[in-house]
Design a protein around this motif. Structure first.
Motif, PDB file in Angstrom:
ATOM      1  N   ILE A 243      18.713 -23.782  93.257  1.00 56.48           N
ATOM      2  CA  ILE A 243      19.545 -23.012  94.368  1.00 56.48           C
ATOM      3  C   ILE A 243      18.597 -22.023  94.852  1.00 56.48           C
ATOM      4  N   THR A 244      18.539 -21.884  96.176  1.00 56.49           N
ATOM      5  CA  THR A 244      17.924 -20.813  96.780  1.00 56.49           C
ATOM      6  C   THR A 244      18.570 -19.325  97.070  1.00 56.49           C
TER       7      THR A 244
ATOM      8  N   GLU B  33      18.212  -8.851  95.756  1.00 53.44           N
ATOM      9  CA  GLU B  33      17.429  -9.878  95.252  1.00 53.44           C
ATOM     10  C   GLU B  33      17.811 -10.231  93.569  1.00 53.44           C
ATOM     11  N   GLU B  34      17.581  -9.145  93.161  1.00 49.76           N
ATOM     12  CA  GLU B  34      18.083  -9.310  91.633  1.00 49.76           C
ATOM     13  C   GLU B  34      19.449  -9.890  91.296  1.00 49.76           C
TER      14      GLU B  34
ATOM     15  N   ALA C 214      22.550 -16.902  90.340  1.00 46.68           N
ATOM     16  CA  ALA C 214      22.045 -18.182  90.468  1.00 46.68           C
ATOM     17  C   ALA C 214      21.647 -18.871  89.046  1.00 46.68           C
ATOM     18  N   SER C 215      21.086 -17.854  88.228  1.00 44.61           N
ATOM     19  CA  SER C 215      20.669 -18.286  86.833  1.00 44.61           C
ATOM     20  C   SER C 215      21.659 -19.021  85.800  1.00 44.61           C
TER      21      SER C 215
ATOM     22  N   THR D  66      28.388 -28.908  95.403  1.00 45.69           N
ATOM     23  CA  THR D  66      27.060 -28.412  94.513  1.00 45.69           C
ATOM     24  C   THR D  66      26.372 -27.135  95.218  1.00 45.69           C
ATOM     25  N   LEU D  67      26.637 -26.292  94.264  1.00 39.41           N
ATOM     26  CA  LEU D  67      26.039 -24.766  94.484  1.00 39.41           C
ATOM     27  C   LEU D  67      24.595 -24.840  95.030  1.00 39.41           C
ATOM     28  N   VAL D  68      23.992 -24.727  96.392  1.00 38.01           N
ATOM     29  CA  VAL D  68      22.772 -24.484  96.605  1.00 38.01           C
ATOM     30  C   VAL D  68      22.002 -23.455  97.175  1.00 38.01           C
TER      31      VAL D  68
END
Length: 332
Positions: free
Chosen positions: A51-52, A36-37, A43-44, A27-29
């Motif tokens: 997700i962090t 950052e963008e 992650a979106s 699982t992607l965490v």
């Protein structure tokens, strides 16, 4: 469940994450990007996951929720980023080529051993069932007379080179070039099939950026030679073949193999080899399954074999690059 962090937010990372999730083992965490963008945009795509996002490698390394990190950043960054994650006792799956030099690779494998972590280089094609079938059938050929392995695929990014730009994949400062991007598939296949060669010679086609856009390699073995052809500046549909006393094994491509055929010198006809399986729609699925097994169960013998393969592949790449002045930052 293997809690996965990723470094590098390009298309292949999405492909790996999609395949990893399909195994039901990962699982992607966490997502790292310098911006950052960019991290948040990546992650979106996975709105069903918590997700962090990170822009600091130290913070990712210190995240105890992350057990395994997949690295698919520009080639020249692989070594330092893998070293950073291994130092934090995280398992690392790093895209090929894992490093620029054998010395760097040895440092990483030593560190992985010290930290009791798994380090694997993501040569997806040698994990595909039909590649393993090809390898199995080599013994049916009797004495081997030679082989020809090809991977030539025109890159849209070459258009940028023709326009005067220097994209990362064609930039020696970023560890780029056709040899380390596509040729490495052919070298890795040859070494998995036949072992380490006695010698290697490379004839690159150098382009405006100073990198190699294409090239031909010859790998010398005691009783035969293997000819490798790769390119990112032209396309080829030439198959890959292995020549033996009892016939010729043929595959249309060296990755995503959808058919293995044997040409019989007695009948002078080709026939399909039993056991050929349709390639996975998610072409990173097989490697994701194998790596999950390594992480969960250890399988140190197979991990050690792949470690040896990675070292032998990189020894060829490093030698022929140096022979032809294809040097990365610091003259390596």
């Amino acid at each position: 469940m293997i809690n996965l962090g990723i470094i590098g937010t390009n298309w292949i990372t999405h492909s790996f994450v999609e395949a990893a999730h399909a195994t039901g083992k990962y699982t992607l965490v966490a997502v790292y990007s310098r911006k950052e963008e960019t991290a948040k945009e990546f992650a979106s795509k996975y709105t069903d996951k918590k997700i962090t996002t990170y822009t600091d490698l130290d913070a990712l390394a210190q995240d105890t929720n992350v057990s395994t990190v997949y690295i698919a950043s520009p080639n020249i960054l692989h070594y330092e980023q893998a070293k950073h994650m291994l130092s934090a006792s995280k398992n690392v799956i790093v895209e090929k080529p894992a490093c620029s030099t054998v010395s760097e690779l040895d440092t990483l494998f030593k560190l992985a051993q010290e930290k009791n972590a798994i380090l694997v280089e993501a040569f997806r094609h040698i994990q595909e069932p039909n590649f393993k079938l090809l390898k199995q059938k080599i013994t049916d050929l009797g004495p081997i007379y030679g082989a020809s392995l090809n991977y030539a695929q025109y890159s849209s990014r070459y258009e940028k080179v023709l326009a005067g730009e220097t994209p990362n994949i064609f930039n020696l400062e970023m560890g780029g070039g056709a040899l380390v991007d596509l040729g490495v598939y052919c070298v890795a296949a040859a070494i998995d099939l036949f072992g380490a060669p006695q010698d290697a010679h490379y004839w690159p086609v150098k382009i405006a950026t100073g990198a190699d856009g294409a090239g031909r390699l010859i790998l010398a073995y005691p009783t035969f030679t293997v000819h490798l052809c790769h390119s990112k500046i032209y396309n080829s549909e030439a198959p890959s073949e292995i020549y033996g006393e009892r016939g010729t094994l043929v595959v249309p491509t060296i990755t995503d193999i959808d058919a293995v055929t044997l040409w019989d010198p007695k009948t002078k006809q080709k026939k399909g080899v039993d056991g050929v399986r349709k390639p996975e729609t998610l072409n990173l699925l097989d490697e994701a399954k194998v790596f999950a097994r390594f992480i969960e169960e250890g399988e140190r013998e197979e991990v050690s074999r792949l470690e040896r393969n990675s070292r032998e592949v990189l020894a060829v790449l490093e030698k022929v690059r140096r022979d032809n002045g294809l040097l990365f930052p610091g003259g390596i």
